[in-house]
Design an enzyme around this catalytic site. Structure first.
Site, PDB file in Angstrom:
ATOM      1  N   GLY A 177      26.363-105.912   0.308  1.00 38.99           N
ATOM      2  CA  GLY A 177      25.096-105.417  -0.201  1.00 38.99           C
ATOM      3  C   GLY A 177      25.265-104.092  -0.902  1.00 38.99           C
ATOM      4  N   GLN A 212      31.093-101.891   6.555  1.00 38.46           N
ATOM      5  CA  GLN A 212      30.611-100.515   6.746  1.00 38.46           C
ATOM      6  C   GLN A 212      29.607-100.445   7.890  1.00 38.46           C
ATOM      7  OE1 GLN A 212      29.250 -99.593   2.780  1.00 38.46           O
ATOM      8  NE2 GLN A 212      31.324 -99.398   1.980  1.00 38.46           N
ATOM      9  N   GLY A 252      24.332-100.048  -2.292  1.00 41.53           N
ATOM     10  CA  GLY A 252      23.812 -98.743  -1.923  1.00 41.53           C
ATOM     11  C   GLY A 252      24.545 -97.958  -0.862  1.00 41.53           C
ATOM     12  N   GLY A 300      31.410 -98.585  -3.500  1.00 43.15           N
ATOM     13  CA  GLY A 300      31.402 -97.188  -3.904  1.00 43.15           C
ATOM     14  C   GLY A 300      31.556 -96.240  -2.727  1.00 43.15           C
ATOM     15  N   ASN A 310      34.290-104.464  -4.814  1.00 42.51           N
ATOM     16  CA  ASN A 310      33.098-103.861  -5.387  1.00 42.51           C
ATOM     17  C   ASN A 310      32.462-102.972  -4.342  1.00 42.51           C
ATOM     18  OD1 ASN A 310      30.678-103.165  -6.538  1.00 42.51           O
ATOM     19  ND2 ASN A 310      29.745-105.184  -6.225  1.00 42.51           N
ATOM     20  N   HIS A 337      36.261-108.765  -1.001  1.00 42.40           N
ATOM     21  CA  HIS A 337      35.491-109.998  -1.104  1.00 42.40           C
ATOM     22  C   HIS A 337      36.323-111.257  -0.937  1.00 42.40           C
ATOM     23  CE1 HIS A 337      31.710-108.055  -2.035  1.00 42.40           C
ATOM     24  NE2 HIS A 337      32.479-107.121  -2.574  1.00 42.40           N
ATOM     25  N   SER A 396      25.093-106.596  -5.018  1.00 40.49           N
ATOM     26  CA  SER A 396      25.682-105.299  -4.702  1.00 40.49           C
ATOM     27  C   SER A 396      25.635-104.336  -5.891  1.00 40.49           C
ATOM     28  CB  SER A 396      27.127-105.460  -4.229  1.00 40.49           C
ATOM     29  OG  SER A 396      27.137-106.081  -2.961  1.00 40.49           O
ATOM     30  N   GLU A 434      35.226-114.072  -0.501  1.00 37.97           N
ATOM     31  CA  GLU A 434      34.558-115.165  -1.233  1.00 37.97           C
ATOM     32  C   GLU A 434      34.897-115.128  -2.724  1.00 37.97           C
ATOM     33  OE1 GLU A 434      33.172-112.385  -0.391  1.00 37.97           O
ATOM     34  OE2 GLU A 434      31.694-111.751  -1.865  1.00 37.97           O
ATOM     35  N   CYS A 469      32.297-106.425   3.162  1.00 40.88           N
ATOM     36  CA  CYS A 469      31.892-105.307   2.295  1.00 40.88           C
ATOM     37  C   CYS A 469      30.904-104.381   3.016  1.00 40.88           C
ATOM     38  CB  CYS A 469      31.340-105.842   0.985  1.00 40.88           C
ATOM     39  SG  CYS A 469      31.408-104.601  -0.322  1.00 40.88           S
ATOM     40  N   LEU A 470      29.617-104.402   2.656  1.00 41.86           N
ATOM     41  CA  LEU A 470      28.655-103.570   3.388  1.00 41.86           C
ATOM     42  C   LEU A 470      28.675-103.958   4.871  1.00 41.86           C
ATOM     43  CD1 LEU A 470      26.378-101.428   3.309  1.00 41.86           C
ATOM     44  CD2 LEU A 470      24.759-103.301   2.934  1.00 41.86           C
TER      45      LEU A 470
END
Lengths: 358, 562
Positions: free
Chosen positions: A223, A254, A225, A294, A292, A334, A45, A336, A250-251
């Site tokens: 992941g 999204q 970006g 953005g 983590n 996360h 990531s 994990e 996470c990603l």
């Protein structure tokens, strides 16, 4: 060896080279965790990013052969105030500097990392570059002519090329299909600990390929970006969601948001660290989480039965979704861990329970 | 949950007279708690037998009783004031003991006073050795194995568990005579049999020996909704075998990877949950230096000496938050007083290093035994903050006010090599200086580690400081000559800058390079080598802070509140 870190807005810092000599370029972000630099360096990531750790002494416990979250170092560059040259830990096999040299990463040490953090906090994340062979104005000019972070599909760079099976001994309780957008090894390890065998698919896999082996559950990985660039994966997720119990991380959270009508916006300086409090809207309990990211989901346009299940206590942003009727849920942080608190491991159990019930 | 409206008046018990291990830190905690309760609109009644404290100042509580801390006086005060609740977890062991006695004597029940915060049963569970051990076994947290034996058969049996080495402690002997460490069955039988004869009760305790293991502490908080956080962890410079109150302590831990850090954090949270503590708690653990093995050593179910240190080290007001939890608030309903933007429900993250050094009274008690072991002897402590370990250690040494400006101590210079090795293997107040002297004489880190069992990470850092002394001496003339050239590109400017970054005082640099302290100061200032000031803000600069405090360091940027 003198090294310079310069930012898009012209701010620059002079320090010493860490790792390989040369130049690195990426979005400059900070992480406030006090431990876990090896996991951070190898977390996909962070692709496209130069990571600054706010903790000033880094490398104290060396680098070992176990704490990899992917096969390679994923950060573009690394920024620390002080890199330890005499690490001490029973698992350590090398120093941070030697490891970065071996992995071809250009870093910098010896700068005022708190000044950098405060700069990013007040002006937002920016593109930046570390260089051992240029003067500050040359670096700034080069940054301004380089492509920005938004609009680049970093997932394509970190996903697996071919499907593969995560090693599992014996007969698994469940088979999980994982869509790899930049997965961390500890997701597969955590699933294996609960009796699940994971097959990892490239992000370009079609829904049919993923469903071919009739998995008991679908995992959408974290992941890197800007999720705006990932329309093709959103299509896959839309087709997959609900075909089997689905968990997004996470990603993955999204992507599910996009699949259910929402969009993301960019956070000023993101959430990166091991101490972010998140409230579970259902129980009211608060968990300390490893984060983590953005970008955050805009909750306003969620449709199709998806609702917000977790929020961040610091800024109120969306930290998790849950479907009202279907066995689908996701978290923005996360579970994990690795690095960070393991308080949220229970989500994997929840996922397994959904597969048990299906 | 919002604060419990039925609690209108609270009796707070102070910690009484200052004794070793229970000093001004409890005044600090108690004062914070009184302020915190009054913020919530609670009327505070205070009892403390020690008038030489801040908490007994008239503006701290609504009413202050300076009376003996015993059941008789406390009961009379309770009868007169009729408080709704009693807060006892902020007054050290004294406060806790008095609360237990008041409950046992039926005083709390008679006057309908609720014990606030951690329930009495939890306190007893944490303090009773056997109950605590069996709770730890139930929740799967490892405690060091131990056996009580009364004959040679049982003695031999204790050596069959594959646990080595073992500590043999005869029960009820004067000064622990007859004990020892057994590395094999032969030694166990020899030391154990002798112990059985020496013990007045013919009883010997056999326990797994953890000497040389890393000693790690976690400060944890829990509210009534079962939300738990860790405020801070700490690593002892001196390994197991030295009381944590007598050990040099660093925050956060330095030699733990994330796996180890999280493993021990999870264990600490499991423990605070299983005990049902509502407020703060300190967990001490021993971690193997060469595996993931660890043991739970002890739990303090209250605000402790370590929590005062953790509070100052992180900026997180443990006593203030514990007091609010006691009146029913949840962690996510309490504001982070430092940022005023975030909540108390988070974990502080540090972007600096904290070093605590105990202050021993051996300068006053010159004939006392200077060895430091498992019984605390320090009468105070100093804490220093800087960007890394070396300068924090140097600042702490100067704060001790023992006439040392760095790691050179006159008393260790004169020792023979053999005497020096002895000063390294036996922990005393002078050990740190003896280690530095050993490096000056060319001893290797591995040798010092073998003698002291101190983690090489710390030893390398001490050696870095000694190496800087040498560099300053070697380049002394050239550095002093900078005063004439004022050439900012000279290589010696970098040495001077690095020495300041490592925490060297001007006086000490002057001694190394043969220049007066004031001239060293003028010299470095001419090159712009001046102190900067950074905030202790609980969040490593992620958020703006409203009421932080500052520490000095030699870095690039000084911060001020806008």
């Amino acid at each position: 060896m003198r090294a310079i870190l310069a930012l898009e807005d012209g701010t620059w810092f002079e320090g010493r080279g860490l790792g390989r000599q040369g130049r690195s370029y990426g979005e400059v972000v900070f992480n406030t965790g006090m431990t876990g630099y090896q996991e951070i360096l190898t977390d996909p990531s962070y692709s496209g990013q130069i990571v600054c750790l706010t903790y000033p002494m880094v490398g104290n416990y060396g680098v070992n052969t176990d704490d990899f979250e992917s096969r390679r170092v994923q950060v573009e560059g690394f920024i620390v105030r002080e890199a330890d040259v005499n690490p001490s830990n029973w698992r350590s096999t090398t120093t941070l500097d030697a490891f970065l040299k071996q992995r071809d990463i250009v870093g910098i040490e010896g700068i005022d990392t708190r000044r950098l953090t405060r700069t990013i906090r007040s002006r937002g994340v920016m593109m930046g570059s570390i260089s051992t062979d240029e003067e500050p104005d040359q670096i700034v000019a080069r940054i301004r002519q380089s492509p920005s972070y938004a609009g680049v599909d970093f997932v394509r760079k970190v996903t697996t090329e071919q499907p593969y099976e995560w090693p599992y001994d014996g007969a698994p309780k469940h088979r999980v299909a994982l869509l790899d957008c930049g997965v961390k090894f500890n997701i597969m390890r955590s699933l294996a600990n609960l009796g699940c065998q994971t097959t990892v698919y490239p992000c370009t896999a079609s829904p049919e390929e993923v469903m071919e082996s009739a998995p008991d559950g679908i995992m959408l990985s974290p992941g890197p970006g800007d999720p705006d660039t990932l329309g093709y994966i959103v299509e896959t997720v839309r087709a997959l969601a609900g075909k089997a119990p689905t968990m997004g991380v996470c990603l993955g959270n999204q992507l599910l948001g996009y699949a259910f009508g929402s969009r993301c916006f960019k956070l000023k300086f993101g959430h990166r660290g091991s101490n972010h409090p998140v409230r579970d809207m259902n129980t009211g309990r608060v968990y300390i989480t490893s984060q983590n990211h953005g970008y955050a989901l805009d909750p306003a346009h969620l449709t199709g039965g998806m609702e917000v299940a977790h929020i961040n206590l610091n800024d109120g942003t969306v930290e998790g979704l849950r479907h009202r009727d279907l066995p689908i849920f996701s978290i923005q942080y996360h579970p994990e861990a690795s690095p960070g608190p393991t308080d949220s491991m229970y989500f994997f159990k929840q996922f397994v329970a959904m597969m048990d019930a299906a | 949950m919002p604060r419990d409206p039925s609690i209108k008046r609270v009796l707070v018990i102070g910690s009484g007279p200052i004794i070793i291990g229970q000093a001004a830190e409890f005044d600090y905690a108690g004062t914070q708690a009184c302020r915190s309760l009054r913020e919530e609109g609670v009327e505070v009644i205070l009892i403390n037998s020690n008038p030489a404290t801040i908490m007994t100042d008239l503006e701290m509580a609504d009413r202050v009783y300076i009376e003996p801390l015993n059941v008789e006086f406390a009961a009379r005060i309770i009868e007169r004031e009729r408080p709704d609740g009693l807060l006892a977890t902020l007054g050290g062991q004294t406060g806790l003991n008095l609360a237990t006695q008041l409950a046992d004597a039926g005083v709390l029940e008679r006057f309908n006073v609720r014990l606030l915060g951690t329930p009495l049963a939890s306190i007893q569970m944490a303090e009773d050795r056997e109950e605590f051990r069996s709770l730890m076994r139930r929740i799967g947290e490892p405690v060091p194995e131990s056996w009580i034996v009364e004959d040679t058969d049982a003695l031999a049996e204790s050596g069959t568990h594959g646990v080595w080495p073992l500590i043999v402690r005869p029960a009820y002997t004067l000064g622990g005579t007859g004990g020892g460490i057994a590395h094999n069955m032969e030694q166990l039988m020899e030391i154990g049999s002798r112990g059985l004869k020496l013990s007045m009760r013919g009883q010997v305790m056999i326990e797994r020996c953890l000497l040389g293991w890393k000693e790690i502490e976690y400060e944890v908080m829990r509210d009534a909704n079962d939300t738990c956080i860790t405020v801070c962890n700490m690593e002892n410079f001196d390994p197991m075998g030295v009381h944590t109150g007598d050990s040099i302590v660093v925050a956060p831990s330095q030699t733990l990877s994330d796996k180890e850090y999280q493993m021990l954090r999870t264990a600490s949270l499991n423990i605070i949950r299983s005990l049902g503590i509502e407020g703060g708690c300190n967990v001490q653990l021993a971690l193997s230096p060469d595996s993931f093995d660890y043991f739970v050593i002890e739990v303090n179910p209250r605000v402790s000496r370590s929590s005062a240190l953790a509070s100052k080290a992180t900026g997180y007001p443990i006593a203030r938050v514990a007091a609010k939890i006691a009146v029913g608030l949840y962690l996510d309903e309490i504001q982070n007083a430092v940022t005023q933007k975030t909540l108390a429900c988070f974990e502080p993250t540090l972007d600096y290093c904290v070093v605590k050094i105990p202050r021993w009274p051996f300068d006053k008690f010159t004939l006392a035994d200077r060895r430091i072991t498992t019984q605390m002897k320090a009468t105070g402590e100093v804490m220093a903050i800087d960007r890394s370990f070396e300068p924090a250690l140097m600042k702490a040494i100067r704060s001790l006010e023992i006439g040392a400006y760095g790691l050179s101590g006159k008393h260790v210079n004169a020792l023979s090599d053999v005497q020096l090795e002895e000063r390294i293997s036996v922990a005393t107040d002078e050990r740190l200086f003896a280690i530095a002297e050993a490096f000056r004489r060319g001893m290797m880190v591995e040798e010092v580690q073998a003698l002291s069992a101190i983690d090489p990470w710390f030893l390398h850092r001490v050696r870095n400081l000694v190496a800087m002394e040498t560099r300053l001496r070697v380049h002394g003339r050239a550095i002093a000559a900078l005063a004439d050239t004022l050439d900012p590109t000279a290589a010696e400017v970098a040495i001077l800058r690095e020495a300041k970054r490592m925490g060297f005082a001007d006086k000490q640099i002057g001694e190394c390079i043969g220049l007066a302290e004031s001239l060293v100061r003028d010299l470095r200032r001419a090159f712009g080598i001046v102190a900067t000031f950074k905030m202790v803000d609980t969040c490593a600069a992620e958020f703006e802070a409203a009421t932080p405090y500052y520490y000095s360091c030699y870095d690039e940027e000084t911060e001020t509140i806008a």
